[in-house]
Write an enzyme that holds these catalytic residues in place. Sequence first.
Site, short mmCIF file in Angstrom:
data_model
loop_
_atom_site.label_atom_id
_atom_site.label_comp_id
_atom_site.label_asym_id
_atom_site.label_seq_id
_atom_site.Cartn_x
_atom_site.Cartn_y
_atom_site.Cartn_z
CB VAL A 217 -0.96 0.03 1.21
CG1 VAL A 217 -2.04 -1.02 1.06
CG2 VAL A 217 -0.21 -0.15 2.52
CB SER A 218 0.73 4.28 -2.00
OG SER A 218 0.78 3.50 -3.17
CB THR A 219 -0.74 6.29 2.42
OG1 THR A 219 -2.01 5.63 2.52
CG2 THR A 219 -0.67 7.05 1.11
CD GLN B 145 -3.53 3.42 0.41
OE1 GLN B 145 -2.33 3.30 0.20
NE2 GLN B 145 -4.41 3.59 -0.56
#
Length: 209
Positions: free
Chosen positions: A15-17, A20
């Site tokens: 996940v990018s952040t 998340q």
Amino acid sequence: MKDGKTKRAAIYARVSTDGQTTENQLRELHLVAERNGWPIVHEFIDQGISGAKGRDQRPAFDALWKGAVRREFDVVMVWAVDRLGRSLTHLVNFLSEIHAKKVDLFIYQQGIDSTTPGGKALFGMMGVFAEFERSMIQERVKAGIKRVRAKGQRWGRKTIEETDPDICTRILELRQKGLGMGAIGKQVGVSSRTVWRFLRGVEASSQVA
């Protein structure tokens, strides 16, 4: 999906952040593995890391890559192709690497499963793209050296830039895989500064009309 041999599975999730979660990705992939009788031997999770980053900036992805090379598992499972990365070059490099090691690939969202005949044929196309990319890299090195020579310039140490095009090609391949200057230098046997100087020369020469 079964071929008579129990396949050891490795799951990769990203996940990018930090806000998340990989929970949904993992749950669905666990269900697929259970249905197919694939024991999950590894889970690799990159939390809060963009898929645009290279391999050297994604520790779990780097570990997945190394595990595939060592054949620690037989199939890589991911939720979607963009979980593996958002760079086409990095993606093709990874897929061609695991294909060469005969490690299968399952991508949930795109419905790709190389443990099936149809999926295996599609996966095999990665070798074609990888070979094309390699030939393009080699041509880029040769063209760059030719342009620099025509201008009466040098790219640093003659043994690297002028007499060892194979090393030049390898440097570019490793850079496209996301490796840093130091890691590339160790693999090809030169200093990180030499790698940096060579890549800077390639970039400069590519801007020559």
